[in-house]
Design an enzyme around this catalytic site. Structure first.
Site, PDB file in Angstrom:
ATOM      1  N   ASP A 111      29.087  57.796 -16.974  1.00 14.45           N
ATOM      2  CA  ASP A 111      30.426  57.760 -17.345  1.00 14.45           C
ATOM      3  C   ASP A 111      31.382  59.023 -17.260  1.00 14.45           C
ATOM      4  OD1 ASP A 111      30.048  54.787 -18.015  1.00 14.45           O
ATOM      5  OD2 ASP A 111      28.929  55.416 -19.695  1.00 14.45           O
ATOM      6  N   ASP A 127      33.163  49.978 -15.149  1.00 14.71           N
ATOM      7  CA  ASP A 127      33.544  49.389 -16.695  1.00 14.71           C
ATOM      8  C   ASP A 127      34.963  48.820 -16.493  1.00 14.71           C
ATOM      9  OD1 ASP A 127      31.002  50.225 -17.480  1.00 14.71           O
ATOM     10  OD2 ASP A 127      31.713  52.025 -18.251  1.00 14.71           O
TER      11      ASP A 127
END
Length: 163
Positions: A111, A127
């Protein structure tokens, strides 16, 4: 075919961004991206959104695999006929595959997008695809599907048992 290309491009963008972050930012490090709004922060996540199920990476990989197959089948079989509906499924598929690649080959998801104007989980391109695709698919199903999808005509001579 165009939707497969779109999904492949989105997965490639997701993986390229993750690679660039892993090679240019130390784990836990931060670099400015959009001043006062977003910074790039390299973190890993073995769980799902907000790190839930962090001890079950294998189960999340399995769910991602199953969902990827279901979404690919839905696109191939034409669950939605309208391009907007098909695009929502394509976004969901790209997001599922992007994070599946991470879980299967790294054991965690990379991330990087950290919003600065509020406290929120760090997230990635996959995402974004899942969230935008999921919201769009829900809205499409609730408000647009009846208007945009072709309907099967039912003839008057069909019996109730045929319907």
């Amino acid at each position: 075919m165009i939707y497969a290309i779109i999904a492949a491009v989105l997965v490639a963008v997701d993986q390229i961004v993750k690679y660039l972050v892993m090679t240019n930012i130390p784990l836990g490090g931060h670099v400015p991206f959009i001043p006062y709004l977003v910074e790039l922060t390299y973190v890993t996540n073995t769980g799902a959104a907000f790190s839930i199920f962090s001890e079950h990476t294998w189960a999340l990989a399995l769910v991602s695999l199953v969902m990827s197959l279901v979404l690919a089948l839905a696109l191939w079989k034409g669950l939605f006929q309208h391009p907007l509906g098909r695009l929502t499924l394509t976004l969901l598929l790209a997001g599922a595959v992007g994070n599946l690649i991470d879980r299967a080959f790294r054991g965690f998801v990379v991330d990087m997008f950290n919003v600065l104007f509020m406290h929120f989980a760090v997230f990635n391109v996959a995402d974004i695809c899942v969230v935008v695709g999921g919201i769009a698919a829900g809205l499409y199903y609730m408000f647009l599907m009846d208007k945009l999808e072709p309907r099967e005509e039912v003839s008057d001579d069909q019996t109730d048992a045929d319907r």
